[in-house]
Design a protein around this motif. Sequence first.
Motif, PDB file in Angstrom:
ATOM      1  N   ASN A  98      81.693  54.031  32.969  1.00 28.73           N
ATOM      2  CA  ASN A  98      82.312  54.011  31.648  1.00 28.73           C
ATOM      3  C   ASN A  98      83.706  54.619  31.776  1.00 28.73           C
ATOM      4  O   ASN A  98      83.889  55.824  31.583  1.00 28.73           O
ATOM      5  CB  ASN A  98      81.468  54.792  30.634  1.00 28.73           C
ATOM      6  N   THR A 153      79.956  60.420  32.080  1.00 28.42           N
ATOM      7  CA  THR A 153      79.128  59.215  31.908  1.00 28.42           C
ATOM      8  C   THR A 153      77.630  59.498  31.867  1.00 28.42           C
ATOM      9  O   THR A 153      76.829  58.580  31.959  1.00 28.42           O
ATOM     10  CB  THR A 153      79.410  58.200  33.040  1.00 28.42           C
ATOM     11  N   ASP A 161      75.578  57.480  29.471  1.00 27.59           N
ATOM     12  CA  ASP A 161      75.495  56.055  29.795  1.00 27.59           C
ATOM     13  C   ASP A 161      74.515  55.790  30.933  1.00 27.59           C
ATOM     14  O   ASP A 161      73.860  54.747  30.962  1.00 27.59           O
ATOM     15  CB  ASP A 161      76.881  55.526  30.198  1.00 27.59           C
TER      16      ASP A 161
END
Length: 471
Positions: free
Chosen positions: A124, A359, A362
Amino acid sequence: MTKKAYITSNSSPSLGERWLFAGLLTIVAAAPLPLGSNRPLPMAILCLCSGFLLICWALLWRFKQTSFHAHSKTIRWALYGYGIVCLWIAVQWAPIMPAALTDPVRQSAADILKTGIDTRLSVNPNATLTGLMHLLVYGGVFWLSFQLTRASERAWIAIQAIAWIGTTYALYGIAVYIAGNDWVTIYPKWTYRESLTSTFVNRNSYATFAGLTLLAAIAVFTRHMVPFFAMKHPLRSKIVLIVEEVVAKAAFKTLGVISIAIALLLSASRGGVGSTIVGLLALAIIYMARKKLNLRQISGLLSAAIIAAVIVYSVGGNHLSKRLPDDLVQSNLEVRTDIYALVWEAIKTSPWKGTGFGTFEDVFPAYRQGDESSLILWDKAHNTYLENALELGLPAVILLNLSIALIAFQCLRGALTRKRDRIIPAAGAAATALIGLHSLVDFSLQIPAISILYACLMGIAVSQSWSQRKT
């Protein structure tokens, strides 16, 4: 001039430098107000403000308008480590990697969509760039406080400002708590309705903030009271003088310590309170290490500390005491242990290059398939070391933590070698002990207001970690 530190002194602070110092303290004071700045807009504003102050400092330095310019060989390796980690995060974000080294999810998506692959290490990139922005802000605040507080007088002004910032937010939190605890700034309170959180959402985050400001408040209080403890008077007369000073002449300093301590207990954060106690013990041990106290003096100090602790706990410790034997503690510990194990398994899938700073939210859900608590959102690992290891990779996270440890070690050395103002570097070492311990069980350093406060406090502590006579 010394081999360990280069400091040039021009004269008294210029007008620009005084405004720069005021701007730095304003950032520290304002950061907790909008939910700990843990939202995109306030953090972006802090980024712009800190960047502007750094540019102003660079211009003042370039045109020799700074009263002090300090850069220490003692912390240069810490600064190099921090810079390398920031550079690595930029590499994670940048689309410059060979396709074979990029995130496999991106490769699979490109194959399915039959499009070119965006060759990045981060899963990300936007989150990674945001994380880098945060880290640069913290580094900027550290550098500014390091440069602007070399003078002892200004360092004490900064420490007092931190103490008063903590007192203000503590009194605000206590007022909201007494009024029903229904609001967090302008928002209706949606969680932790039973705990004091001041302007923060999470009680653990506020407890860490309160703990750091409590260290500053106690440093200010100790500086004021040391001459009274050193007086050669009969014990009874000394006690009368100390009580008079605490209750009357130093009433505002006493109010600061007590109000922050009460607010900390009302937060009912077990991790926050426990970490703060460790920090306070570290501060006491480091500061008293060079003092030759007899048994009578030690007994007096311990008695005073115990009496103060009993008074504070009787006012604000009821809610915390109810949570100590909580039946959920064991189950919560088991869940966290399982989560930590899953994070470690995730780390092993990409131990060197990481998944991209920022991240975790994610990446982690992919490793929770079949987990009994998979319906619960874990956007943080509740262990900063493991989370950073997953995001940065093991080499970078080791380098980042080693950089912080080197700065803390410089504070410890200063506290043990300096003759004056030793409590300032001692507070920096104690703050690192507090933060380091709490980071094992929570994510307070990921709240911008706390990291900004910690960076400012450490900048002051490092700046005061060597003698003024070595200038």
